[in-house]
Design a protein around this motif. Sequence first.
Motif, mmCIF file in Angstrom:
data_model
loop_
_atom_site.group_PDB
_atom_site.id
_atom_site.type_symbol
_atom_site.label_atom_id
_atom_site.label_comp_id
_atom_site.label_asym_id
_atom_site.label_seq_id
_atom_site.Cartn_x
_atom_site.Cartn_y
_atom_site.Cartn_z
ATOM 1 N N THR A 100 1.002 -1.106 -0.076
ATOM 2 C CA THR A 100 0.184 -0.050 -0.004
ATOM 3 C C THR A 100 0.727 1.149 -0.060
ATOM 4 O OG1 THR A 100 -1.673 -0.966 1.117
ATOM 5 C CG2 THR A 100 -1.708 1.103 1.232
ATOM 6 N N CYS A 101 2.067 1.405 0.821
ATOM 7 C CA CYS A 101 2.911 2.453 0.760
ATOM 8 C C CYS A 101 3.540 2.588 -0.469
ATOM 9 C CB CYS A 101 3.827 2.218 1.871
ATOM 10 S SG CYS A 101 3.425 2.279 3.564
ATOM 11 N N VAL A 102 3.985 1.698 -1.047
ATOM 12 C CA VAL A 102 4.488 1.660 -2.279
ATOM 13 C C VAL A 102 3.838 2.333 -3.406
ATOM 14 C CG1 VAL A 102 5.723 0.436 -4.200
ATOM 15 C CG2 VAL A 102 6.393 -0.126 -1.926
ATOM 16 N N LEU A 113 12.956 3.298 2.008
ATOM 17 C CA LEU A 113 12.956 2.385 3.258
ATOM 18 C C LEU A 113 12.518 3.319 4.282
ATOM 19 C CD1 LEU A 113 15.875 -0.047 2.980
ATOM 20 C CD2 LEU A 113 13.461 -0.463 2.326
ATOM 21 N N GLU A 114 13.068 4.549 4.499
ATOM 22 C CA GLU A 114 13.085 5.490 5.757
ATOM 23 C C GLU A 114 11.556 6.045 5.616
ATOM 24 O OE1 GLU A 114 15.696 8.445 6.270
ATOM 25 O OE2 GLU A 114 17.291 6.997 6.703
ATOM 26 N N GLU A 115 10.933 6.379 4.267
ATOM 27 C CA GLU A 115 9.631 7.032 4.274
ATOM 28 C C GLU A 115 8.460 5.826 4.596
ATOM 29 O OE1 GLU A 115 9.903 10.205 0.625
ATOM 30 O OE2 GLU A 115 10.025 7.850 0.094
ATOM 31 N N GLN A 136 13.664 -3.729 5.265
ATOM 32 C CA GLN A 136 14.306 -4.043 3.781
ATOM 33 C C GLN A 136 14.144 -5.603 3.638
ATOM 34 O OE1 GLN A 136 18.571 -3.109 3.571
ATOM 35 N NE2 GLN A 136 18.632 -3.327 1.258
ATOM 36 N N GLN A 137 14.472 -6.223 4.780
ATOM 37 C CA GLN A 137 14.141 -7.747 4.611
ATOM 38 C C GLN A 137 12.507 -7.981 4.045
ATOM 39 O OE1 GLN A 137 14.914 -9.139 8.359
ATOM 40 N NE2 GLN A 137 17.192 -9.282 8.285
ATOM 41 N N LEU A 138 11.596 -7.150 4.512
ATOM 42 C CA LEU A 138 10.371 -7.322 3.867
ATOM 43 C C LEU A 138 10.289 -6.848 2.501
ATOM 44 C CD1 LEU A 138 8.229 -6.260 6.902
ATOM 45 C CD2 LEU A 138 8.130 -8.498 6.096
ATOM 46 N N MET A 139 10.856 -5.758 2.179
ATOM 47 C CA MET A 139 10.834 -5.502 0.941
ATOM 48 C C MET A 139 11.511 -6.476 -0.044
ATOM 49 S SD MET A 139 9.055 -2.364 0.805
ATOM 50 C CE MET A 139 9.991 -1.353 -0.479
ATOM 51 N N LEU A 142 9.287 -8.797 -1.074
ATOM 52 C CA LEU A 142 8.110 -8.323 -2.333
ATOM 53 C C LEU A 142 8.981 -8.172 -3.704
ATOM 54 C CD1 LEU A 142 6.581 -5.655 -0.065
ATOM 55 C CD2 LEU A 142 5.407 -7.722 -0.780
ATOM 56 N N ALA A 143 10.285 -8.015 -3.815
ATOM 57 C CA ALA A 143 11.032 -8.007 -4.713
ATOM 58 C C ALA A 143 11.019 -9.372 -5.477
ATOM 59 C CB ALA A 143 12.379 -7.437 -4.659
ATOM 60 N N TYR A 144 11.427 -10.574 -4.595
ATOM 61 C CA TYR A 144 11.576 -11.681 -4.913
ATOM 62 C C TYR A 144 10.344 -12.453 -5.471
ATOM 63 C CZ TYR A 144 15.993 -11.672 -2.334
ATOM 64 O OH TYR A 144 17.306 -11.610 -1.749
ATOM 65 N N ASP A 145 9.146 -11.935 -4.960
ATOM 66 C CA ASP A 145 7.781 -12.437 -5.682
ATOM 67 C C ASP A 145 7.209 -11.296 -6.659
ATOM 68 O OD1 ASP A 145 7.524 -14.345 -3.696
ATOM 69 O OD2 ASP A 145 6.542 -13.033 -2.397
ATOM 70 N N HIS A 146 8.161 -10.506 -7.172
ATOM 71 C CA HIS A 146 8.217 -9.709 -8.442
ATOM 72 C C HIS A 146 6.855 -8.849 -8.172
ATOM 73 C CE1 HIS A 146 11.110 -11.937 -10.362
ATOM 74 N NE2 HIS A 146 10.434 -13.172 -10.128
ATOM 75 N N LEU A 147 6.808 -8.284 -7.130
ATOM 76 C CA LEU A 147 5.711 -7.169 -6.598
ATOM 77 C C LEU A 147 5.953 -5.928 -6.631
ATOM 78 C CD1 LEU A 147 3.734 -9.405 -3.975
ATOM 79 C CD2 LEU A 147 3.038 -8.973 -6.208
ATOM 80 N N ILE A 148 7.357 -5.591 -6.394
ATOM 81 C CA ILE A 148 7.853 -4.330 -6.423
ATOM 82 C C ILE A 148 9.492 -4.464 -7.137
ATOM 83 C CG2 ILE A 148 6.924 -3.597 -4.212
ATOM 84 C CD1 ILE A 148 9.841 -3.973 -2.925
#
Length: 181
Positions: A100-102, A113-115, A136-139, A142-148
Amino acid sequence: FKGLDVTVRMVYQIIEKSGNRGIWTKDIRNQTNMQQVALNKVFKALETRRLIKPVKSVSSKKVYMLFNLTPAKELTGGPWYTELEFDHEFINEMRKFLMTCVKRLNEGKGVTLEEIRDKMAQANVSKVELNLEEVQQLMQTLAYDHLIEDIGVDCHGEPLYVAARRVTAMCDFKWWDALSP
């Protein structure tokens, strides 16, 4: 330390050296050459005086550490574990919030990440305050799942993340065509 004999002090010093990672009973036994029954009495004496405490780790091993120390994240699993169980539900909720943030922060033009961490604190979405490394670990999940995806850096050199763009063009290539000469 008044009233403690030499063996109790020796065990205390071994536990003290282990720091916030603690030390496994078997390792203490190997270092002291004490029998388990005698060692249990020493543990009881130190626990009664609130000098040491047993801590159960995510690897199911019981370790001992000084009473006033907070266990290391390697022992407890950090924010990703609740009562020594991997917390899938918490992680999924955090991932949804991050998405949602992204999508919404900075009109979807990129978020740092800070935002995201600041927005998490403002929205009070977690009982546990996550640091930048944990966000960053959570992000990364999401990157590994090709969502971001990472689109570069902002003016301060911080990575910018946006929602991944879906590729919709279909290719006429069929893998079995590559096998036929």
